[in-house]
Design a protein around this motif. Structure first.
Motif, PDB file in Angstrom:
ATOM      1  N   CYS A 148       0.796  -1.394  -0.007  1.00 52.27           N
ATOM      2  CA  CYS A 148      -0.135   0.206  -0.028  1.00 52.27           C
ATOM      3  C   CYS A 148       0.996   1.145   0.046  1.00 52.27           C
ATOM      4  O   CYS A 148       2.217   0.929  -0.198  1.00 52.27           O
ATOM      5  N   LYS A 164     -11.894  -5.095   2.105  1.00 49.06           N
ATOM      6  CA  LYS A 164     -11.891  -3.877   2.505  1.00 49.06           C
ATOM      7  C   LYS A 164     -12.569  -3.018   3.278  1.00 49.06           C
ATOM      8  O   LYS A 164     -12.964  -1.800   2.557  1.00 49.06           O
ATOM      9  N   TYR A 206     -10.693   1.125  12.093  1.00 47.75           N
ATOM     10  CA  TYR A 206      -8.810   1.047  11.648  1.00 47.75           C
ATOM     11  C   TYR A 206      -8.169   1.707  12.516  1.00 47.75           C
ATOM     12  O   TYR A 206      -6.990   2.035  12.398  1.00 47.75           O
ATOM     13  N   GLN A 242     -12.076   1.733  -0.318  1.00 46.83           N
ATOM     14  CA  GLN A 242     -12.485   0.712   0.301  1.00 46.83           C
ATOM     15  C   GLN A 242     -14.574   1.059   0.305  1.00 46.83           C
ATOM     16  O   GLN A 242     -14.904   2.045   0.287  1.00 46.83           O
ATOM     17  N   CYS A 253       0.271   4.422   1.664  1.00 47.09           N
ATOM     18  CA  CYS A 253      -0.967   5.141   2.978  1.00 47.09           C
ATOM     19  C   CYS A 253       0.319   5.818   4.037  1.00 47.09           C
ATOM     20  O   CYS A 253       0.371   6.301   4.560  1.00 47.09           O
ATOM     21  N   SER A 310      -6.606  -3.585  13.998  1.00 44.91           N
ATOM     22  CA  SER A 310      -6.573  -3.241  15.107  1.00 44.91           C
ATOM     23  C   SER A 310      -7.601  -3.235  16.297  1.00 44.91           C
ATOM     24  O   SER A 310      -7.683  -3.349  17.613  1.00 44.91           O
ATOM     25  N   LYS A 350     -12.484  -7.839   5.549  1.00 47.11           N
ATOM     26  CA  LYS A 350     -11.862  -7.345   6.394  1.00 47.11           C
ATOM     27  C   LYS A 350     -12.297  -6.254   6.800  1.00 47.11           C
ATOM     28  O   LYS A 350     -13.367  -4.764   6.131  1.00 47.11           O
ATOM     29  N   SER A 386      -3.795  -3.922  -0.196  1.00 49.52           N
ATOM     30  CA  SER A 386      -4.446  -3.680   0.855  1.00 49.52           C
ATOM     31  C   SER A 386      -5.066  -2.155   0.781  1.00 49.52           C
ATOM     32  O   SER A 386      -6.093  -1.395   1.233  1.00 49.52           O
ATOM     33  N   TYR A 418      -3.438  -9.934  16.006  1.00 49.97           N
ATOM     34  CA  TYR A 418      -2.562  -9.373  17.025  1.00 49.97           C
ATOM     35  C   TYR A 418      -2.490 -10.408  18.508  1.00 49.97           C
ATOM     36  O   TYR A 418      -2.046  -9.983  19.177  1.00 49.97           O
ATOM     37  N   ARG A 425     -11.167   7.085   3.243  1.00 54.74           N
ATOM     38  CA  ARG A 425     -11.298   6.612   2.367  1.00 54.74           C
ATOM     39  C   ARG A 425     -11.946   5.537   1.920  1.00 54.74           C
ATOM     40  O   ARG A 425     -11.979   4.741   1.227  1.00 54.74           O
ATOM     41  N   PHE A 450      -4.844   1.021  14.388  1.00 55.35           N
ATOM     42  CA  PHE A 450      -3.435   0.858  13.152  1.00 55.35           C
ATOM     43  C   PHE A 450      -2.625   2.153  12.585  1.00 55.35           C
ATOM     44  O   PHE A 450      -1.955   1.856  12.329  1.00 55.35           O
ATOM     45  N   ARG A 451      -4.129   3.043  12.484  1.00 62.07           N
ATOM     46  CA  ARG A 451      -3.137   4.256  11.315  1.00 62.07           C
ATOM     47  C   ARG A 451      -2.243   4.869  13.117  1.00 62.07           C
ATOM     48  O   ARG A 451      -0.793   5.502  12.315  1.00 62.07           O
TER      49      ARG A 451
HETATM   50  C1  PBG Z   1      -3.838   0.381   5.362  1.00 58.30           C
HETATM   51  C2  PBG Z   1      -3.905  -0.424   5.842  1.00 58.30           C
HETATM   52  C3  PBG Z   1      -4.992  -0.221   7.496  1.00 58.30           C
HETATM   53  C4  PBG Z   1      -5.433  -1.576   7.647  1.00 58.30           C
HETATM   54  C5  PBG Z   1      -4.108  -2.567   7.314  1.00 58.30           C
HETATM   55  N1  PBG Z   1      -4.174  -1.844   5.866  1.00 58.30           N
HETATM   56  C6  PBG Z   1      -5.751   0.498   7.072  1.00 58.30           C
HETATM   57  C7  PBG Z   1      -6.840   1.523   6.542  1.00 58.30           C
HETATM   58  O1  PBG Z   1      -6.281   1.155   5.767  1.00 58.30           O
HETATM   59  O2  PBG Z   1      -6.868   2.502   6.783  1.00 58.30           O
HETATM   60  C8  PBG Z   1      -6.149  -2.158   8.736  1.00 58.30           C
HETATM   61  C9  PBG Z   1      -5.255  -2.763  10.024  1.00 58.30           C
HETATM   62  C10 PBG Z   1      -5.604  -3.205  11.273  1.00 58.30           C
HETATM   63  O3  PBG Z   1      -6.428  -2.008  11.729  1.00 58.30           O
HETATM   64  O4  PBG Z   1      -5.656  -3.455  11.781  1.00 58.30           O
HETATM   65  N2  PBG Z   1      -3.615  -0.346   3.500  1.00 58.30           N
END
Ligand code: PBG
Length: 341
Positions: A133, A208, A214, A234, A135, A287, A261, A178, A326, A230, A217-218
């Motif tokens: 990705c 996704k 998320y 998404q 991002c 996450s 996801k 992703s 996790y 997004r 994670f960010r």
């Molecule tokens: C981004 C990506 C994300 C996650 C995995 N790859 C976050 C998003 O799309 O903003 C999320 C994983 C998680 O929340 O555990 N390419």
């Protein structure tokens, strides 16, 4: 009739046809014998975060117990994961210097590219899967390349294919796009095949969703968008039929494994995809789903072990072959200790 009369008189008996499913719940042994879903360590994939720098091992505030590690620290950690019996890791990287096109994402010197080698050296049998990705590498935090304020799908796909190719050159086993751009799985497959990486597999984040889960994670990967959200790439959380279409497209384009996801909030989607397709199916317990249970457990409101194993079992029961979590190392330990009930 007889059964109803006997029941009224408080005399219901097996002979009269009372169904007694509780018989097989009486002892732990009976319950284990008839359990339909068996969670095993073989199903689990562990996400790991690689960051620039040296000697970095920093706990992520919003993901208690999860660490960001620099390349020099990733080998021993991956070795410990393999020693716990886990078959694979999913690697996430980050740029030291972000740029509009996310250049570092495809650099041979990027943290993910270097981490692949370090992990292969430390734990040669561990399956290495790399998130593909932009991002965490782009200065705007979006998963593709911008054209003004919007995402240019085809320019993004070209970049995403370059990133995947750079991971393949570094020796990854599986690339996992992703970004949710249209056509990226096919573009990645062609790019890989053209350079002879016919054995590098693709695990596509096929469905996704644009999810609030998320959030943590960010923070972990420094990938929050600097403007907007997004939702233009998404999926909308209300859509399940569209997920079937997305999965079908990714399989047609050459995906080897498809992923749904998040997991817990999309169990119905997992079940529907399982019913429609025979391809290996992964689900990502993200996450926010982890952090919510973790936070409740820290407050003493939930038993972490029981809640986590129940959550993971539900994802397997819905039909996922692979669960990205996790909790993988903790779950490996818990499963080793045997079932709680
Ligand atoms: C981004 C990506 C994300 C996650 C995995 N790859 C976050 C998003 O799309 O903003 C999320 C994983 C998680 O929340 O555990 N390419």
């Amino acid at each position: 009739m007889l059964r109803e009369r006997l029941t009224e008189q408080g005399m219901a008996s097996d002979e009269a046809g009372v169904q007694r499913p509780r018989r097989l719940r009486r002892t732990a042994g009976l319950r284990r014998l008839v359990r339909e879903t068996r969670l095993t360590v073989d199903q689990l994939l562990y996400p790991m975060f690689v960051v620039p720098g040296e000697g970095v091992e920093t706990e992520i505030g919003s993901l208690p117990g999860q660490l960001q590690r620099s390349v020099d620290r990733i080998g021993p950690a991956a070795r410990a994961v393999a020693d716990a019996g886990i078959q694979g890791v999913l690697l996430f990287g980050q740029a030291a210097v972000k740029s509009p096109q996310g250049d570092e994402a495809s650099s041979p010197d990027g943290v993910v590219q270097r981490a692949i080698g370090a992990i292969k050296e430390a734990a040669p049998n561990l399956v290495v899967i790399t998130d593909v990705c932009l991002c965490a590498y782009s200065d705007h935090g979006h998963c593709g390349v911008l054209d003004g304020q919007s995402i240019d799908n085809d320019a993004s796909v070209a970049r995403i294919a370059e990133v995947a190719l750079s991971h393949a050159r570094a020796g990854t086993d599986v690339v996992a796009p992703s970004d949710m751009m249209d056509g990226r799985v096919g573009a990645i497959r062609s790019a890989l095949d053209a350079e002879g990486f016919t054995e590098t597999a693709i695990m596509a984040y096929a469905a996704k969703y644009a999810s609030a889960f998320y959030g943590p994670f960010r923070e972990a990967s420094g990938s929050a968008p600097t403007f907007g959200d997004r939702r233009g790439y998404q999926m909308d959380p209300g859509n399940a039929r569209e997920a079937l279409r997305e999965v079908g497209l990714d399989l047609d384009e050459g995906a080897d494994i498809v992923m749904i996801k998040p997991a817990l909030t999309y169990l119905d989607v997992i079940a529907r995809v399982r019913a429609e397709y025979d391809a290996p199916l992964a689900a990502y317990l993200v996450s926010g789903e982890f952090a919510a249970i973790k936070a409740a457990a820290e407050r003493g409101w939930l038993d972490e072990r029981a809640a986590a194993l129940e959550a993971l079992t539900s994802v397997a029961r819905a039909g996922a072959d692979i669960i990205i979590t996790y909790w993988a190392p903790a779950a490996a330990r818990w499963l080793d200790e045997g079932p709680t009930h």
